[in-house]
Design a protein around this motif. Structure first.
Motif, PDB file in Angstrom:
ATOM      1  N   ASP A  43       0.645  -1.511  -0.025  1.00  0.00           N
ATOM      2  CA  ASP A  43       0.065  -0.384  -0.002  1.00  0.00           C
ATOM      3  C   ASP A  43       0.701   1.548  -0.194  1.00  0.00           C
ATOM      4  N   SER A  44       0.150   2.377  -0.460  1.00  0.00           N
ATOM      5  CA  SER A  44       1.177   3.472  -0.499  1.00  0.00           C
ATOM      6  C   SER A  44       1.843   3.875   0.773  1.00  0.00           C
ATOM      7  N   ARG A  45       0.577   4.063   2.042  1.00  0.00           N
ATOM      8  CA  ARG A  45       1.538   4.745   3.156  1.00  0.00           C
ATOM      9  C   ARG A  45       2.829   4.001   3.575  1.00  0.00           C
ATOM     10  N   THR A  46       2.071   2.903   3.763  1.00  0.00           N
ATOM     11  CA  THR A  46       3.447   2.043   4.152  1.00  0.00           C
ATOM     12  C   THR A  46       4.859   2.159   3.160  1.00  0.00           C
ATOM     13  N   PHE A  47       4.616   1.896   2.159  1.00  0.00           N
ATOM     14  CA  PHE A  47       5.498   1.971   0.291  1.00  0.00           C
ATOM     15  C   PHE A  47       6.630   3.188   0.920  1.00  0.00           C
ATOM     16  N   ALA A  48       5.491   4.442   1.480  1.00  0.00           N
ATOM     17  CA  ALA A  48       6.126   6.038   1.663  1.00  0.00           C
ATOM     18  C   ALA A  48       7.130   6.153   3.135  1.00  0.00           C
ATOM     19  N   ARG A  49       6.307   5.517   3.738  1.00  0.00           N
ATOM     20  CA  ARG A  49       6.981   5.409   4.832  1.00  0.00           C
ATOM     21  C   ARG A  49       8.348   4.848   5.170  1.00  0.00           C
ATOM     22  N   VAL A  50       7.992   3.467   4.508  1.00  0.00           N
ATOM     23  CA  VAL A  50       9.660   2.551   4.731  1.00  0.00           C
ATOM     24  C   VAL A  50      10.840   2.920   3.838  1.00  0.00           C
TER      25      VAL A  50
END
Length: 93
Positions: A43-50
């Protein structure tokens, strides 16, 4: 050297290989594909955070990638947060 370093090196090598396989992919698009394939982020939020990037940048690259045939499918979008869930396109689909 920490245990995390070899994983990061492997991730970056896979991103570079994805870009070599398709030069039309941006580095972030290739990273989205690798992260999905490895189960790191779907998902986009997890990708951005990681990866430590802005969610808006991840969304822009993800949406551009979704428009390219054969890479991934969008499975769900949260209209309030814009979090976008995706999955790699299965081989042979």
């Amino acid at each position: 050297m920490t245990e995390e370093a070899p994983e990061a090196e492997r991730f970056l090598a896979l991103v570079a290989a994805a870009q070599e396989g398709d030069p039309a992919l941006s580095p972030i698009q290739a990273a989205i594909m690798v992260a999905a394939d490895l189960g790191i982020a779907r998902d986009s939020r997890t990708f951005a955070r990681v990866l430590g990037i802005e969610h808006a940048l991840a969304l822009r690259e993800l949406n551009d990638l979704a428009e390219m045939a054969g890479y991934l499918t969008i499975s769900k979008r949260d209209p309030r947060t814009l979090r976008t869930f995706y999955q790699p396109v299965e081989d042979g689909s």
